[in-house]
Design an enzyme around this catalytic site. Structure first.
Site, PDB file in Angstrom:
ATOM      1  N   ASP A 197       1.178  -1.442  -0.099  1.00 54.16           N
ATOM      2  CA  ASP A 197      -0.013  -0.124   0.029  1.00 54.16           C
ATOM      3  C   ASP A 197       0.823   1.158   0.227  1.00 54.16           C
ATOM      4  O   ASP A 197       1.899   1.732   0.647  1.00 54.16           O
ATOM      5  CB  ASP A 197      -0.942   0.013   1.347  1.00 54.16           C
ATOM      6  CG  ASP A 197      -2.060   1.110   0.787  1.00 54.16           C
ATOM      7  OD1 ASP A 197      -2.074   1.385  -0.083  1.00 54.16           O
ATOM      8  OD2 ASP A 197      -3.042   1.592   2.166  1.00 54.16           O
ATOM      9  N   ASP A 249      -2.859  -2.166  -2.300  1.00 52.94           N
ATOM     10  CA  ASP A 249      -3.772  -1.485  -2.095  1.00 52.94           C
ATOM     11  C   ASP A 249      -3.428  -0.060  -2.906  1.00 52.94           C
ATOM     12  O   ASP A 249      -2.705   0.041  -3.163  1.00 52.94           O
ATOM     13  CB  ASP A 249      -4.271  -1.617  -0.646  1.00 52.94           C
ATOM     14  CG  ASP A 249      -5.366  -0.508  -0.308  1.00 52.94           C
ATOM     15  OD1 ASP A 249      -6.166  -0.440  -1.180  1.00 52.94           O
ATOM     16  OD2 ASP A 249      -5.653  -0.575   0.682  1.00 52.94           O
TER      17      ASP A 249
END
Length: 828
Positions: free
Chosen positions: A675, A745
């Protein structure tokens, strides 16, 4: 995934056509010339985990504009140099020597890999972003990509069907205004003076779409700006033909929808529309709530649908000047500017005179409303004069420092900080909530009365919105003009509820337990041992003297909760300090570590002190490397068993224990999560966070964090992290993983093409370097959490939230993707 799409008929030759579309906005087609990559590489600051500077990949040639003075908000755009004055200092870490030579070779190889156009994070891809690879053959049969496992359930979704529309053949024209005009509403007014000549059309501020082809294809119109009787020349140039099936066709639908929403007297703020006439005042908290809607039209599995959801804009009834005065009062005039900057930089403000929003990136201490800026005609004007003449706004404080907001369009176009917007604090209302506000229980409770909507009320509000759209006379006229009809009923579909996974509390636990229909297994956990327990000999609690009497009851509850899970915590040593200042905590921590060498340190701090939390974590993660747990004083005072249970679980995990396991039949898999976190106060700084499993029971992990600045390639960091994780896995297990699963993500819709073309390619290259002639299967899964889709389960008692484990893979999914929706948690 991407695939090449055959070109549509009628497109202009010799130029690459790029269609852009943002959720909630009507995008527009634009011509983009392909930029050649630079022949030389540009060195960047050294990263913490590499020993050399990283060259920038695929850096486009930049044409730097000449520098001009700053412009006021709403004034004609002028590119300017960054104003002089103190700026926050950003320190960079010194480079570290990477001990893994094999990984270093892979990393260096990745740096030289040609990432192609658009590889630099933050820049628009110079290729068509909507090409996708074909879906897997398994998803192209009679059932498509719909799965079969689980119990079927009837659902409603917040989508309205477009019941009929005309197969349009639209003509697209580029519209240029001379002199330049920034406000789209003014552009619309200037263009509307030629409604008889142009006929029916849609205009998004840059492109005009018409059902008729104008003759000649390029022509000029003359309009008069009513505010100052200035003559404006409008050049209209044909660029493209849009036919049914083109992606730009959906953009035109969204443009039409936005026109209809304006007819409903809704106010556009950023991407969404809000109803200022229905605003809700919370005078006790100096807040104002504007109800509104998020809307977008898209092409889904079997139909074109309108996705709509309710939204609320939070406005604080204080301007930035009020915050400045508070900072001066609270600091008694000492170092108030740094305190002011820490509170406003990174916040979003709204200028009420034009309902525009800006992100505050800096404060210019050397300019104020009496400062002058250069106009396009060469004359000078003060900000006070400008706002009085242009916006009819009177500025009362002439000494307040000006706020600086970067103009994103200019940065995106030229890749440098060459255009700034100067704002007056007195005219800027702050939006959103501060951390202190979020911790105010009474404020959140009062606001939740209006913002927390149960399924029944949400459906009612969405239905009311659709009926209002279909009954507003001007909206009806607009829809009829373009032969578009819309249903006022939410779409129905069928989902599946997957059975809950069994959770193991020990190696001998064959049956396990589950979270049942609400996904909550806390009551099981309190009575069963954790999967792997760590032995704690010495641990310390550091607290200020004001919380000393609350510590013993808290410790009793904590040890009781831990004992219920077979986790034995001895009595801690309690270190009391006279105050809660950071220096007092640091001194106590240093002395305690030297004297006791504890296995864990628990610190009790007051609420709303993120700076103290950061200082403690920096001390115990970087300087002395001791596992730590920080607990808010409010939680210590409440002495809640549920909270104590969670703290005990965290302590065991931080010491190397494992709370529970989920059975994964296949072994030898490395599961990766990645992420990106963006610094709220330094917009040019981002951090890539990487974690990977290191064992067959998926309970031990390798992690690393890479910092990168604007213009640096994030994907190289991602691939080098994978190389390090593979080397660590082999060192620990004696072999490389048999397969890899990546959960990615932080990917927006417009970045999917980049992830496929760049990150997946770099992942393949990294694996090829390490695996050699062997091949390793891997799956790359993009996870998107910020979505507008809502589902409602139908029951005899009325609509309710779906159960955890509900999967939707039909009707509202993208026909070009292998995608699905998953309800992952229970909402009460």
């Amino acid at each position: 995934m991407e695939q090449n799409k055959p070109p549509s008929r009628g497109k202009s030759r010799g130029r690459r056509q790029v269609a852009t579309n943002q959720q909630g906005l009507s995008g527009h087609s634009q011509e983009v010339r392909e930029t050649r990559p630079s022949q030389s590489t540009q060195s960047t600051d050294p990263r913490p985990t590499t020993s050399q500077s990283t060259p920038r990949l695929g850096a486009p040639v930049q044409h730097l504009p000449s520098q001009r003075p700053p412009r006021a908000a709403g004034a004609p755009q002028q590119r300017v140099s960054r104003p002089h004055g103190p700026r926050p200092v950003i320190s960079s870490s010194s480079p570290k020597q990477d001990p893994m030579s094999e990984v270093q070779q892979v990393t260096e190889g990745l740096k030289t890999l040609d990432a192609g156009q658009g590889a630099v994070q933050g820049q628009t891809l110079r290729e068509h972003e909507y090409f996708r690879r074909p879906r897997p053959q398994s998803s192209l049969g009679a059932k498509g990509k719909t799965g079969a496992n689980g119990q079927t359930v009837k659902l409603l979704a917040n989508y309205f069907p477009i019941t009929s529309y005309t197969d349009w053949c639209l003509y697209q024209y580029k519209v240029v205004f001379n002199p330049e005009e920034e406000r789209i509403s003014t552009k619309r007014g200037l263009l509307a003076q030629h409604r008889e000549r142009l006929g029916g059309y849609l205009f998004d501020g840059a492109m005009l779409f018409s059902g008729s082809r104008y003759d000649p294809s390029t022509f000029e119109l003359t309009s008069i700006r009513r505010s100052n009787e200035q003559k404006v020349i409008i050049k209209v140039k044909f660029t493209n033909i849009i036919e049914t099936g083109d992606h730009a066709n959906i953009q035109v639908f969204n443009l039409l929808l936005r026109n209809c929403l304006r007819h409903m007297n809704l106010t556009l703020i950023k991407r969404n529309f809000y109803d200022s006439n229905a605003k809700i005042d919370l005078p006790r908290h100096k807040l104002q709530l504007w109800p509104g809607y998020e809307t977008t039209i898209g092409r889904y599995e079997d139909n074109i649908l309108l996705c709509a959801d309710v939204s609320t804009k939070v406005l604080r009834q204080e301007n930035v000047l009020d915050i400045l005065k508070k900072c001066v009062a609270e600091t008694q005039g000492k170092d108030w500017m740094n305190e002011f900057k820490s509170q406003v930089i990174g916040t979003i403000v709204m200028t009420m005179y034009n309902n525009a929003t800006y992100r505050i990136d800096d404060v210019d201490e050397n300019s104020n409303p009496n400062s002058k800026f250069d106009k396009k005609d060469g004359s000078k004007m003060t900000y006070i004069q400008y706002y009085k003449e242009r916006w009819k706004q009177t500025i009362h404080d002439g000494k307040q420092p000006m706020l600086i907001s970067k103009n994103k369009k200019s940065i995106k176009q030229f890749g440098i900080e060459n255009s700034l917007v100067y704002l007056v604090p007195e005219l800027c209302n702050v939006t959103g909530l501060t951390m202190k506000m979020r911790q105010n229980h009474f404020l959140m409770k009062d606001m939740g009365t209006h913002t927390r909507i149960d399924p029944k009320n949400r459906i009612e509000r969405l239905t009311t919105f659709a009926n209002r759209l279909l009954n507003t006379p001007d909206s009806v006229t607009e829809l009829k003009r373009w032969n578009l009809t819309l249903s006022n009923s939410l779409i129905e579909l069928t989902g599946r509820i997957l059975p809950p996974e069994q959770i193991k509390s020990s190696a001998t636990d064959k049956n396990g337990y589950s979270g049942n229909n609400d996904g909550d297994w806390t009551h099981h956990l309190r009575k069963l041992p954790m999967f792997k327990l760590k032995n704690v000999k010495k641990w310390i609690i550091v607290t200020s003297i004001e919380y000393e009497r609350d510590i013993n009851p808290f410790v009793t509850s904590l040890t009781k909760s831990a004992k219920g899970m077979s986790f034995m915590l001895p009595n801690p040593s309690i270190v009391t300090i006279n105050d809660g200042r950071p220096i007092s905590f640091l001194t106590a921590l240093e002395e305690s570590i030297n004297a006791v060498n504890p296995a864990l340190i628990l610190c009790v701090i007051p609420s709303g002190h993120n700076d103290l939390y950061n200082i403690i974590k920096r001390k115990l993660c970087i300087d002395r490397a001791v596992p730590s747990q920080v607990v808010l004083a409010n939680n210590v005072k409440k002495n809640n068993l549920s909270v104590c249970t969670k703290i005990a679980i965290q302590i065991n995990c931080k010491l190397g224990g494992v709370p529970w396991l989920v059975s994964i039949p296949k072994s030898g898999i490395m599961i990766i999560g990645f992420d990106v976190c963006h610094d709220s106060q330094r917009s040019n700084i981002s951090f890539g966070a990487f974690v990977a499993t290191m064992s067959n029971d998926y309970s031990s992990y390798f992690s690393c964090v890479e910092r990168h600045e604007s213009g640096q390639e994030l994907s190289v960091n991602f691939a080098s992290c994978i190389s390090k994780a593979l080397a660590k896995y082999k060192n620990k297990n004696g072999q490389l993983p048999a397969s890899i699963i990546v959960y990615r993500d932080g990917v927006g819709e417009g970045q999917i093409s980049h992830v496929h073309k760049i990150e997946v390619k770099l992942l393949q290259t990294a694996c090829a370097k390490i695996y050699g002639t062997m091949s390793v299967p891997f799956t790359f899964i993009i996870v998107t959490k910020r979505i507008s889709t809502r589902f409602f389960a139908l029951s005899q008692s009325g609509p309710k939230n779906p159960q955890p484990g509900t999967v939707v893979d039909t009707v509202v999914t993208d026909p070009t993707k292998y995608d699905f929706f998953l309800v992952s948690q229970h909402v009460r």
